[in-house]
Design a protein around this motif. Sequence first.
Motif, PDB file in Angstrom:
ATOM      1  N   LYS A   1      10.843  -9.792 -16.503  1.00  0.00           N
ATOM      2  CA  LYS A   1      10.683 -11.051 -15.785  1.00  0.00           C
ATOM      3  C   LYS A   1       9.311 -11.193 -15.129  1.00  0.00           C
ATOM      4  CE  LYS A   1      15.589 -11.749 -14.807  1.00  0.00           C
ATOM      5  NZ  LYS A   1      16.598 -11.992 -13.750  1.00  0.00           N
ATOM      6  N   GLY A   2       8.390 -10.292 -15.423  1.00  0.00           N
ATOM      7  CA  GLY A   2       7.063 -10.433 -14.834  1.00  0.00           C
ATOM      8  C   GLY A   2       6.425  -9.095 -14.522  1.00  0.00           C
ATOM      9  N   ILE A   3       5.301  -9.141 -13.830  1.00  0.00           N
ATOM     10  CA  ILE A   3       4.546  -7.941 -13.488  1.00  0.00           C
ATOM     11  C   ILE A   3       5.253  -7.173 -12.373  1.00  0.00           C
ATOM     12  CG2 ILE A   3       2.379  -7.165 -12.454  1.00  0.00           C
ATOM     13  CD1 ILE A   3       1.029  -9.510 -13.869  1.00  0.00           C
ATOM     14  N   THR A   4       5.245  -5.844 -12.481  1.00  0.00           N
ATOM     15  CA  THR A   4       5.883  -5.042 -11.442  1.00  0.00           C
ATOM     16  C   THR A   4       5.177  -3.697 -11.297  1.00  0.00           C
ATOM     17  OG1 THR A   4       7.988  -4.139 -10.657  1.00  0.00           O
ATOM     18  CG2 THR A   4       7.567  -3.985 -13.011  1.00  0.00           C
ATOM     19  N   LEU A   5       5.223  -3.138 -10.096  1.00  0.00           N
ATOM     20  CA  LEU A   5       4.756  -1.784  -9.820  1.00  0.00           C
ATOM     21  C   LEU A   5       5.958  -0.938  -9.428  1.00  0.00           C
ATOM     22  CD1 LEU A   5       1.645  -2.659  -7.608  1.00  0.00           C
ATOM     23  CD2 LEU A   5       1.528  -1.480  -9.794  1.00  0.00           C
ATOM     24  N   ASN A   6       5.733   0.350  -9.199  1.00  0.00           N
ATOM     25  CA  ASN A   6       6.757   1.192  -8.590  1.00  0.00           C
ATOM     26  C   ASN A   6       6.057   2.102  -7.582  1.00  0.00           C
ATOM     27  OD1 ASN A   6       5.610   3.378 -10.038  1.00  0.00           O
ATOM     28  ND2 ASN A   6       6.970   3.003 -11.784  1.00  0.00           N
ATOM     29  N   LYS A   7       6.827   2.891  -6.869  1.00  0.00           N
ATOM     30  CA  LYS A   7       6.255   3.713  -5.799  1.00  0.00           C
ATOM     31  C   LYS A   7       5.199   4.672  -6.337  1.00  0.00           C
ATOM     32  CE  LYS A   7       7.636   6.610  -1.881  1.00  0.00           C
ATOM     33  NZ  LYS A   7       8.796   7.168  -1.131  1.00  0.00           N
ATOM     34  N   GLU A   8       5.474   5.259  -7.491  1.00  0.00           N
ATOM     35  CA  GLU A   8       4.526   6.203  -8.083  1.00  0.00           C
ATOM     36  C   GLU A   8       3.193   5.527  -8.377  1.00  0.00           C
ATOM     37  OE1 GLU A   8       4.059   8.989 -12.102  1.00  0.00           O
ATOM     38  OE2 GLU A   8       5.895   7.840 -11.750  1.00  0.00           O
ATOM     39  N   LYS A   9       3.248   4.332  -8.916  1.00  0.00           N
ATOM     40  CA  LYS A   9       2.014   3.629  -9.266  1.00  0.00           C
ATOM     41  C   LYS A   9       1.303   3.080  -8.029  1.00  0.00           C
ATOM     42  CE  LYS A   9       3.635   2.522 -13.916  1.00  0.00           C
ATOM     43  NZ  LYS A   9       2.749   3.490 -14.560  1.00  0.00           N
ATOM     44  N   ILE A  10       2.069   2.726  -6.994  1.00  0.00           N
ATOM     45  CA  ILE A  10       1.441   2.314  -5.734  1.00  0.00           C
ATOM     46  C   ILE A  10       0.619   3.468  -5.171  1.00  0.00           C
ATOM     47  CG2 ILE A  10       1.879   1.662  -3.331  1.00  0.00           C
ATOM     48  CD1 ILE A  10       4.349   0.141  -4.330  1.00  0.00           C
ATOM     49  N   ASN A  11       1.158   4.672  -5.251  1.00  0.00           N
ATOM     50  CA  ASN A  11       0.448   5.849  -4.740  1.00  0.00           C
ATOM     51  C   ASN A  11      -0.865   6.096  -5.475  1.00  0.00           C
ATOM     52  OD1 ASN A  11       2.100   6.790  -2.612  1.00  0.00           O
ATOM     53  ND2 ASN A  11       3.566   7.636  -4.075  1.00  0.00           N
ATOM     54  N   LEU A  12      -0.987   5.550  -6.694  1.00  0.00           N
ATOM     55  CA  LEU A  12      -2.192   5.767  -7.499  1.00  0.00           C
ATOM     56  C   LEU A  12      -3.244   4.681  -7.316  1.00  0.00           C
ATOM     57  CD1 LEU A  12      -0.577   6.993 -10.855  1.00  0.00           C
ATOM     58  CD2 LEU A  12      -1.651   8.381  -9.065  1.00  0.00           C
ATOM     59  N   ILE A  13      -2.952   3.683  -6.466  1.00  0.00           N
ATOM     60  CA  ILE A  13      -3.957   2.656  -6.178  1.00  0.00           C
ATOM     61  C   ILE A  13      -5.159   3.317  -5.514  1.00  0.00           C
ATOM     62  CG2 ILE A  13      -4.478   0.600  -4.799  1.00  0.00           C
ATOM     63  CD1 ILE A  13      -1.511  -0.165  -5.076  1.00  0.00           C
ATOM     64  N   GLU A  14      -6.340   2.986  -5.999  1.00  0.00           N
ATOM     65  CA  GLU A  14      -7.558   3.614  -5.486  1.00  0.00           C
ATOM     66  C   GLU A  14      -8.171   2.760  -4.382  1.00  0.00           C
ATOM     67  OE1 GLU A  14     -11.468   4.151  -7.781  1.00  0.00           O
ATOM     68  OE2 GLU A  14     -10.424   6.063  -8.090  1.00  0.00           O
ATOM     69  N   ALA A  15      -8.347   3.360  -3.222  1.00  0.00           N
ATOM     70  CA  ALA A  15      -8.932   2.667  -2.073  1.00  0.00           C
ATOM     71  C   ALA A  15     -10.370   3.125  -1.873  1.00  0.00           C
ATOM     72  CB  ALA A  15      -8.117   2.963  -0.818  1.00  0.00           C
ATOM     73  N   LEU A  16     -11.242   2.181  -1.562  1.00  0.00           N
ATOM     74  CA  LEU A  16     -12.634   2.492  -1.252  1.00  0.00           C
ATOM     75  C   LEU A  16     -12.793   2.447   0.263  1.00  0.00           C
ATOM     76  CD1 LEU A  16     -15.505   3.034  -2.272  1.00  0.00           C
ATOM     77  CD2 LEU A  16     -15.839   0.553  -2.425  1.00  0.00           C
ATOM     78  N   LEU A  17     -13.150   3.592   0.858  1.00  0.00           N
ATOM     79  CA  LEU A  17     -13.119   3.729   2.310  1.00  0.00           C
ATOM     80  C   LEU A  17     -14.501   4.006   2.897  1.00  0.00           C
ATOM     81  CD1 LEU A  17      -9.971   6.033   2.620  1.00  0.00           C
ATOM     82  CD2 LEU A  17     -10.067   3.536   2.788  1.00  0.00           C
TER      83      LEU A  17
END
Length: 418
Positions: free
Chosen positions: A138-154
Amino acid sequence: MSKTVSESWRTALIGEICNIAIGGTPSRSVSEYWDSTKSFGHPWVSIRDLRKPRIYETSEYITDSGIENSNVKLVKKGTVLMSFKLSVGRVAYADRDLYTNEAIAAFIPKSKNVIFNQFLYQGLQSWNLLENIDQAVKGITLNKEKINLIEALLPPLPEQQKIATILSSVDDVIEKTHAQIDKLKELKTGMMQELLTKGIGHTEFKDSPVGRIPVEWDALLLDSVARRGSGHTPNKAKQEYWNGGIEWVSLSDSSKLDRLYITNTAKKISKLGVENSSAVIHPSGTVVLSRDAGVGKSAILTKDMAVSQHFMAWVCSKKLDKHFLYYVLQLWKPKFEAIAIGSTIKTIGLPFFKKLQIPIPPLQEQERIAKALSSVDVKIFELEDKHTSIEAIKKALMQDLLTGKVRVNIDNKEAAAA
């Protein structure tokens, strides 16, 4: 300001700097889990609640029993929330302690010395969330594992705070502008209900096919005071029928409707397209109404245009002011939405419009009513344009500040405070 990211900036995975909490949904079949009165339960966030920067009130509340018998988790006030299913990337703060469903992730920084909460809120609107997406049924989705892999620039913490302060100040202007728009829309709704049913200065009323109206008004078939028409779609396989310069109102123009006038369209047809189909060119001043997807949306044509078969079109006689008709259709939009039927695309059949009656005040009163309502609309449209402009500024600032393309200056006082 330096235009390059210094070595003091670093990248980190969200899972390294935040704990992620996912909510849940108590059983819908157990009424004791839900507080339909919102009087004793707890706010429970779903995607439809993620429409403002801060969430205090929610569409639904759950009970203590619902909490105990599900996997919902308490989210503390100030926590950053983000949707990660279907409508991926809607971000907001929890403005009180609350609970969320399984489509909402709560981000809890592991250390205040690594990431500033307000910077996290801004970053989630800019970082590449979709690198690890799944294309769900039904559309685009993430999961907890993939959220943890989001890369943040700090950047360093003082710079995070300065960037967040700048972007938050723009958010404040956006939020205040949005609140002004909401208030004016509420005012307009009340004015339409009052002026289009009670008129101006009337004290005596009568029953009519369209409800109680002033005794001086009539209730007439719309077809008796306006010429009704519709439209058609030329053969899409014939390239010569398209891009010919004739404005053609279609469902692609849905976002341009309900703004009083429509001045241009997403698609255009040719003279050949008109001649070889049932399409009709309607004159400037014609009032159009969507009878299919986006049911009830309306507008007044500012130039000669054709319309698709998904629209009704009325050319008003001298007895009916086009602006008055537009506002009557606006008032009745919920009614149109309610009667639309269909499993895939909801639609209103032509027989309905053949029998449609509307209130008809004296022409001068129609014009006065329309003028009063359009004056509010003008203010709404000005604020909506301002809102769009500020959002564009915010987007540009995020692109500059959250990537390090443009650096902010940090003085000693700000560095010490961080």
